[in-house]
Write an enzyme that holds these catalytic residues in place. Structure first.
Site, PDB file in Angstrom:
ATOM      1  N   CYS A 110       0.847  -1.197   0.000  1.00 37.18           N
ATOM      2  CA  CYS A 110       0.000   0.000   0.000  1.00 37.18           C
ATOM      3  C   CYS A 110       0.880   1.243   0.000  1.00 37.18           C
ATOM      4  O   CYS A 110       1.894   1.286   0.704  1.00 37.18           O
ATOM      5  CB  CYS A 110      -0.899  -0.015   1.240  1.00 37.18           C
ATOM      6  SG  CYS A 110      -2.038   1.389   1.312  1.00 37.18           S
ATOM      7  N   HIS A 153      -9.288  -3.461  -2.572  1.00 39.83           N
ATOM      8  CA  HIS A 153      -8.250  -2.762  -1.806  1.00 39.83           C
ATOM      9  C   HIS A 153      -8.601  -1.279  -1.690  1.00 39.83           C
ATOM     10  O   HIS A 153      -8.503  -0.682  -0.615  1.00 39.83           O
ATOM     11  CB  HIS A 153      -6.888  -2.938  -2.504  1.00 39.83           C
ATOM     12  CG  HIS A 153      -5.754  -2.221  -1.833  1.00 39.83           C
ATOM     13  ND1 HIS A 153      -4.710  -2.868  -1.226  1.00 39.83           N
ATOM     14  CD2 HIS A 153      -5.495  -0.897  -1.678  1.00 39.83           C
ATOM     15  CE1 HIS A 153      -3.881  -1.968  -0.714  1.00 39.83           C
ATOM     16  NE2 HIS A 153      -4.334  -0.761  -0.982  1.00 39.83           N
ATOM     17  N   GLU A 154      -9.063  -0.684  -2.832  1.00 37.51           N
ATOM     18  CA  GLU A 154      -9.371   0.763  -2.813  1.00 37.51           C
ATOM     19  C   GLU A 154     -10.637   1.059  -2.019  1.00 37.51           C
ATOM     20  O   GLU A 154     -10.673   2.003  -1.232  1.00 37.51           O
ATOM     21  CB  GLU A 154      -9.512   1.282  -4.243  1.00 37.51           C
ATOM     22  CG  GLU A 154      -8.298   1.057  -5.147  1.00 37.51           C
ATOM     23  CD  GLU A 154      -6.985   1.420  -4.476  1.00 37.51           C
ATOM     24  OE1 GLU A 154      -5.966   0.821  -4.843  1.00 37.51           O
ATOM     25  OE2 GLU A 154      -6.968   2.260  -3.556  1.00 37.51           O
ATOM     26  N   HIS A 157     -10.147   1.216   1.625  1.00 37.17           N
ATOM     27  CA  HIS A 157      -9.610   2.492   2.127  1.00 37.17           C
ATOM     28  C   HIS A 157     -10.745   3.461   2.463  1.00 37.17           C
ATOM     29  O   HIS A 157     -10.636   4.256   3.384  1.00 37.17           O
ATOM     30  CB  HIS A 157      -8.699   3.156   1.095  1.00 37.17           C
ATOM     31  CG  HIS A 157      -7.270   2.679   1.115  1.00 37.17           C
ATOM     32  ND1 HIS A 157      -6.482   2.692   2.242  1.00 37.17           N
ATOM     33  CD2 HIS A 157      -6.490   2.175   0.126  1.00 37.17           C
ATOM     34  CE1 HIS A 157      -5.273   2.213   1.954  1.00 37.17           C
ATOM     35  NE2 HIS A 157      -5.263   1.889   0.676  1.00 37.17           N
TER      36      HIS A 157
END
Ligand SMILES: OCN(O)CCCc1ccccc1
Ligand code: NI
Length: 183
Positions: A110, A153-154, A157
């Site tokens: 990351c 993954h995004e 966030h």
């Protein structure tokens, strides 16, 4: 232009909070920000520009990583079938997902984490994402494999979740149940 000094690093609370929906239609400023996020990802993959500006290569970026607690993400990558994904999304939402899981055998990294964290990151093997793209269109993306991993993954966030939160603490390389490596 966004450079590494603009990237918030782990320990900053914004990375552990849920971001707020972007009001639709997005403002000129939101659109400008999302364009800059896409440009950063592209720059980070350009050998010359990345070297010149000391950019770490990334395939995606979420607004909280540049200190903006808004539900916006940018991606620029090719999946294993060389399908290009290059766009920005407002308010992306996983509306359905497979029972099966997948993971990258190399683990994940990351841009907000300046250290290696070993272990498999279990992710849904297939997801359907509804979002508004940079052009303002309501889109429904059916994603699998590497594309599914990047988008999860995004979107993580935006919910204050880091990739290492998903690694099995006791057994980092435990193969998740119903899981197949994606690479
Ligand atoms: O949030 C964006 N990011 O930190 C850049 C790297 C994204 C990434 C996504 C999936 C697998 C590995 C790395
Ligand atoms: Ni990240």
């Amino acid at each position: 232009m966004i450079t590494m000094k603009d990237i918030v690093r782990e320990g900053h609370p914004i990375l552990n909070h849920s971001a707020k929906d972007v009001s639709i239609p997005p403002t000129e400023q939101d659109i400008e920000t999302l364009k800059k996020m896409i440009q950063f990802i592209k720059n980070s993959q350009d050998e010359k520009i990345a070297e010149e500006y000391e950019l770490r290569a990334g395939v995606g970026l979420a607004a909280p990583q540049i200190g903006l607690s808004k539900r916006m993400i940018a991606v620029h990558f090719e999946d294993f079938n060389n399908q290009l994904y290059s766009d920005g999304y407002f308010n992306p939402k996983i509306v359905s997902h497979s029972v099966e899981f997948t993971y990258l055998s190399s683990g994940e990294g990351c841009l907000s984490v300046d250290r290696e964290v070993a272990g498999y990151v279990p992710r849904y093997a297939r997801i359907t994402v509804s979002a508004i793209n940079l052009a303002g269109e309501h889109v429904k993306l059916r994603l699998r494999g590497y594309a599914a991993i990047v988008f999860q993954h995004e979107i993580d966030h935006l919910n204050g979740v880091m990739f290492y939160d998903r690694i099995n603490k006791q057994e980092p390389f435990l193969i998740p149940e119903h899981a197949k490596a994606c690479d």
